[in-house]
Motif scaffolding. Structure first.
Motif, PDB file in Angstrom:
ATOM      1  N   MET A 204       0.863  -1.169   0.000  1.00 40.86           N
ATOM      2  CA  MET A 204       0.000   0.000   0.000  1.00 40.86           C
ATOM      3  C   MET A 204       0.906   1.228   0.000  1.00 40.86           C
ATOM      4  O   MET A 204       2.135   1.103   0.037  1.00 40.86           O
ATOM      5  N   ALA A 205       0.334   2.420  -0.060  1.00 46.14           N
ATOM      6  CA  ALA A 205       1.144   3.637  -0.075  1.00 46.14           C
ATOM      7  C   ALA A 205       1.896   3.776   1.247  1.00 46.14           C
ATOM      8  O   ALA A 205       1.298   3.727   2.316  1.00 46.14           O
ATOM      9  N   GLN A 206       3.227   3.928   1.165  1.00 44.46           N
ATOM     10  CA  GLN A 206       4.071   4.053   2.359  1.00 44.46           C
ATOM     11  C   GLN A 206       4.802   5.392   2.340  1.00 44.46           C
ATOM     12  O   GLN A 206       5.248   5.853   1.290  1.00 44.46           O
ATOM     13  N   ASP A 207       4.921   5.998   3.508  1.00 45.24           N
ATOM     14  CA  ASP A 207       5.601   7.281   3.662  1.00 45.24           C
ATOM     15  C   ASP A 207       7.082   7.027   3.969  1.00 45.24           C
ATOM     16  O   ASP A 207       7.429   6.569   5.059  1.00 45.24           O
ATOM     17  N   LEU A 208       7.948   7.323   3.006  1.00 41.24           N
ATOM     18  CA  LEU A 208       9.374   7.066   3.192  1.00 41.24           C
ATOM     19  C   LEU A 208       9.975   7.932   4.293  1.00 41.24           C
ATOM     20  O   LEU A 208      10.925   7.515   4.962  1.00 41.24           O
ATOM     21  N   LEU A 209       9.433   9.126   4.499  1.00 43.86           N
ATOM     22  CA  LEU A 209       9.959   9.998   5.557  1.00 43.86           C
ATOM     23  C   LEU A 209       9.743   9.361   6.928  1.00 43.86           C
ATOM     24  O   LEU A 209      10.637   9.371   7.778  1.00 43.86           O
ATOM     25  N   LYS A 210       8.563   8.784   7.135  1.00 45.13           N
ATOM     26  CA  LYS A 210       8.271   8.128   8.403  1.00 45.13           C
ATOM     27  C   LYS A 210       9.186   6.930   8.617  1.00 45.13           C
ATOM     28  O   LYS A 210       9.735   6.721   9.711  1.00 45.13           O
ATOM     29  N   ILE A 211       9.384   6.141   7.565  1.00 41.66           N
ATOM     30  CA  ILE A 211      10.254   4.967   7.662  1.00 41.66           C
ATOM     31  C   ILE A 211      11.692   5.397   7.941  1.00 41.66           C
ATOM     32  O   ILE A 211      12.402   4.779   8.736  1.00 41.66           O
ATOM     33  N   ALA A 212      12.129   6.487   7.304  1.00 38.81           N
ATOM     34  CA  ALA A 212      13.489   6.989   7.512  1.00 38.81           C
ATOM     35  C   ALA A 212      13.693   7.423   8.962  1.00 38.81           C
ATOM     36  O   ALA A 212      14.715   7.109   9.588  1.00 38.81           O
ATOM     37  N   LYS A 213      12.711   8.138   9.524  1.00 39.25           N
ATOM     38  CA  LYS A 213      12.825   8.596  10.916  1.00 39.25           C
ATOM     39  C   LYS A 213      12.873   7.417  11.876  1.00 39.25           C
ATOM     40  O   LYS A 213      13.672   7.398  12.827  1.00 39.25           O
ATOM     41  N   GLU A 214      12.025   6.413  11.648  1.00 35.59           N
ATOM     42  CA  GLU A 214      11.997   5.236  12.515  1.00 35.59           C
ATOM     43  C   GLU A 214      13.319   4.465  12.428  1.00 35.59           C
ATOM     44  O   GLU A 214      13.804   3.915  13.428  1.00 35.59           O
ATOM     45  N   THR A 215      13.907   4.412  11.230  1.00 33.36           N
ATOM     46  CA  THR A 215      15.179   3.706  11.048  1.00 33.36           C
ATOM     47  C   THR A 215      16.308   4.407  11.801  1.00 33.36           C
ATOM     48  O   THR A 215      17.075   3.774  12.536  1.00 33.36           O
ATOM     49  N   LEU A 216      16.406   5.711  11.637  1.00 34.26           N
ATOM     50  CA  LEU A 216      17.478   6.454  12.302  1.00 34.26           C
ATOM     51  C   LEU A 216      17.338   6.388  13.821  1.00 34.26           C
ATOM     52  O   LEU A 216      18.342   6.384  14.548  1.00 34.26           O
ATOM     53  N   PHE A 217      16.089   6.309  14.306  1.00 35.62           N
ATOM     54  CA  PHE A 217      15.848   6.183  15.743  1.00 35.62           C
ATOM     55  C   PHE A 217      16.535   4.939  16.308  1.00 35.62           C
ATOM     56  O   PHE A 217      17.114   4.959  17.409  1.00 35.62           O
ATOM     57  N   LEU A 218      16.508   3.848  15.543  1.00 35.07           N
ATOM     58  CA  LEU A 218      17.111   2.596  15.999  1.00 35.07           C
ATOM     59  C   LEU A 218      18.631   2.704  16.168  1.00 35.07           C
ATOM     60  O   LEU A 218      19.230   1.950  16.934  1.00 35.07           O
ATOM     61  N   PHE A 219      19.250   3.640  15.429  1.00 33.16           N
ATOM     62  CA  PHE A 219      20.712   3.720  15.429  1.00 33.16           C
ATOM     63  C   PHE A 219      21.254   4.914  16.219  1.00 33.16           C
ATOM     64  O   PHE A 219      22.469   5.155  16.209  1.00 33.16           O
ATOM     65  N   GLU A 220      20.383   5.670  16.886  1.00 39.90           N
ATOM     66  CA  GLU A 220      20.832   6.872  17.591  1.00 39.90           C
ATOM     67  C   GLU A 220      21.903   6.567  18.637  1.00 39.90           C
ATOM     68  O   GLU A 220      22.928   7.253  18.719  1.00 39.90           O
ATOM     69  N   THR A 221      21.666   5.544  19.452  1.00 38.28           N
ATOM     70  CA  THR A 221      22.622   5.216  20.514  1.00 38.28           C
ATOM     71  C   THR A 221      23.951   4.746  19.949  1.00 38.28           C
ATOM     72  O   THR A 221      25.027   5.176  20.396  1.00 38.28           O
ATOM     73  N   GLU A 222      23.916   3.860  18.960  1.00 37.47           N
ATOM     74  CA  GLU A 222      25.154   3.353  18.368  1.00 37.47           C
ATOM     75  C   GLU A 222      25.946   4.485  17.717  1.00 37.47           C
ATOM     76  O   GLU A 222      27.174   4.551  17.837  1.00 37.47           O
ATOM     77  N   ALA A 223      25.233   5.405  17.035  1.00 37.43           N
ATOM     78  CA  ALA A 223      25.909   6.539  16.398  1.00 37.43           C
ATOM     79  C   ALA A 223      26.545   7.453  17.445  1.00 37.43           C
ATOM     80  O   ALA A 223      27.664   7.945  17.260  1.00 37.43           O
ATOM     81  N   PHE A 224      25.840   7.662  18.557  1.00 37.81           N
ATOM     82  CA  PHE A 224      26.372   8.500  19.640  1.00 37.81           C
ATOM     83  C   PHE A 224      27.647   7.890  20.213  1.00 37.81           C
ATOM     84  O   PHE A 224      28.635   8.587  20.455  1.00 37.81           O
ATOM     85  N   LYS A 225      27.630   6.565  20.418  1.00 40.90           N
ATOM     86  CA  LYS A 225      28.798   5.885  20.984  1.00 40.90           C
ATOM     87  C   LYS A 225      29.991   5.960  20.027  1.00 40.90           C
ATOM     88  O   LYS A 225      31.138   6.084  20.456  1.00 40.90           O
ATOM     89  N   LYS A 226      29.720   5.920  18.716  1.00 41.46           N
ATOM     90  CA  LYS A 226      30.802   5.971  17.730  1.00 41.46           C
ATOM     91  C   LYS A 226      31.202   7.403  17.376  1.00 41.46           C
ATOM     92  O   LYS A 226      32.133   7.620  16.604  1.00 41.46           O
ATOM     93  N   LYS A 227      30.452   8.387  17.899  1.00 42.04           N
ATOM     94  CA  LYS A 227      30.670   9.803  17.588  1.00 42.04           C
ATOM     95  C   LYS A 227      30.497  10.062  16.091  1.00 42.04           C
ATOM     96  O   LYS A 227      31.284  10.768  15.451  1.00 42.04           O
ATOM     97  N   VAL A 228      29.431   9.454  15.539  1.00 41.00           N
ATOM     98  CA  VAL A 228      29.070   9.652  14.130  1.00 41.00           C
ATOM     99  C   VAL A 228      27.761  10.425  14.076  1.00 41.00           C
ATOM    100  O   VAL A 228      26.808  10.082  14.785  1.00 41.00           O
ATOM    101  N   LYS A 229      27.702  11.448  13.260  1.00 40.36           N
ATOM    102  CA  LYS A 229      26.493  12.265  13.152  1.00 40.36           C
ATOM    103  C   LYS A 229      25.513  11.626  12.163  1.00 40.36           C
ATOM    104  O   LYS A 229      25.870  11.333  11.015  1.00 40.36           O
ATOM    105  N   LEU A 230      24.283  11.399  12.611  1.00 40.15           N
ATOM    106  CA  LEU A 230      23.203  10.924  11.736  1.00 40.15           C
ATOM    107  C   LEU A 230      22.351  12.112  11.336  1.00 40.15           C
ATOM    108  O   LEU A 230      21.924  12.888  12.200  1.00 40.15           O
ATOM    109  N   SER A 231      22.082  12.263  10.051  1.00 37.35           N
ATOM    110  CA  SER A 231      21.241  13.383   9.627  1.00 37.35           C
ATOM    111  C   SER A 231      20.241  12.931   8.579  1.00 37.35           C
ATOM    112  O   SER A 231      20.490  11.990   7.811  1.00 37.35           O
TER     113      SER A 231
END
Length: 349
Positions: A204-231
């Motif tokens: 069905m119609a899917q919102d890529l922006l919503k999927i992108a936000k949910e994906t980046l949410f999963l990696f916030e902690t790992e990115a913080f620990k590695k000192k990598v900026k997610l944008s």
């Protein structure tokens, strides 16, 4: 009789009739020929005149629109052939996934369309098994960061509950904080359950922006620990594509995970969404070490990986998902500069 004369006497219609793939010839939407395999796959009965059979009775309207686009490209010589994955309604009202190859078939008076249709039910089942295995593998690797995400709100909840024990009256501010922290845990749990639980494919119609936000949410902690900026970058448009959310999210997670692993401290991973005509474009860029040119063509093949420990299945699964959504994926990489994965999907009407 020499070998060429023997070939000229072959009954090619008999060869097509014995093909395991369904073969259909159409004029407009009317079926003018269907081989034995097609009659087994579709609700087409022997003895019915071809002109009385409509392809649209076997294919869902949204899939028919996609097929029309592929046929249009072949008829107007924009392509010598097209391949598309669709769902068809087979005998017994059973929906089956199929791979359709579209070719022009010219005779003296007109150009007909040759459709070669392959039942890919078993292949899809195998792909879904690989996807589920890859999901669990990703969650396992993210477990430390996810546990940290859950532990923080639990610590807050425990602390405020101890404070409430010593309060003579109910402190609404404490209650609000506890409620907020519980909602955060619930959000994390829902993300994991949605991501890992097997689901029946549902386009069905899917919102890529919503999927992108949910994906980046999963990696916030790992990115913080590695000192990598997610944008996340977007052009302000609505980015809707026809597809299955679980599969699309799986593809996003695989690519962001790879990008994050390839990027060293103080680097950056950028996910960008852009509308380009009738297509939706997704770019996942990293500032990692890059991939040597001689290895680029091998990416996406099973058990090939540039990592010291890995199976290569993650990227293969991603390619399969993109293909299943009638999309295309390209890779551009420069050593010691970074890698960019670009995916294009058809826009949802």
């Amino acid at each position: 009789m020499n070998s060429q004369e023997k070939v000229s006497h072959l009954d090619f219609e008999q060869i097509v009739e014995h093909s395991l793939d369904a073969v259909i010839i159409i004029r407009a939407e009317q079926v003018v020929y269907a081989n034995h395999a097609a009659k087994q796959l579709f609700p087409i009965e022997d003895g019915i005149p071809g002109g009385q059979i409509s392809l649209s009775s076997c294919i869902r309207s949204k899939d028919m629109a996609i097929l029309h686009g592929k046929i249009h490209r072949v008829l107007f010589q924009e392509s010598d052939h097209e391949i598309v994955n669709l769902s068809i309604l087979s005998k017994g009202e059973i929906t089956k996934p199929v791979e359709v190859t579209v070719n022009p078939l010219s005779n003296a008076h007109e150009t007909l369309i040759l459709l070669t249709i392959r039942d890919i039910s078993e292949r899809k089942a195998a792909e879904e098994g690989m996807m589920q295995s890859e999901k669990l593998s990703v969650i396992g690797e993210l477990s430390a960061g996810i546990l940290h995400e859950v532990r923080n709100p639990l610590t807050s909840i425990k602390g405020f509950l101890q404070l409430l024990k010593n309060e003579s009256t109910v402190n609404k501010e404490y209650i609000n904080i506890i409620t907020s922290e519980v909602e955060q845990i619930e959000h994390i749990a829902n993300e994991l359950l949605y991501f890992t639980k097997p689901k029946k494919e549902h386009f069905m119609a899917q919102d890529l922006l919503k999927i992108a936000k949910e994906t980046l949410f999963l990696f916030e902690t790992e990115a913080f620990k590695k000192k990598v900026k997610l944008s996340l970058q977007t052009d302000g448009h609505t980015h809707l594509v026809p597809g299955d959310k679980t599969q699309l999210k799986q593809a996003f997670v695989n690519l962001v995970k790879n990008a994050l692993e390839a990027t060293s401290s103080n680097g950056q991973v950028t996910l960008s969404l852009t509308s380009v005509g009738s297509l939706e474009q997704v770019k996942i860029e990293d500032t990692g070490k890059g991939i040597p040119k001689d290895l680029l063509s091998k990416l996406g093949k099973s058990f090939f990986t540039t990592k010291e420990s890995g199976t290569g299945l993650g990227l293969m699964v991603t390619y399969n998902i993109v293909r299943n959504h009638n999309g295309k994926m390209t890779i551009d990489s420069k050593e010691n500069i970074g890698t960019t994965f670009t995916i294009t999907f058809p826009h949802a009407n």
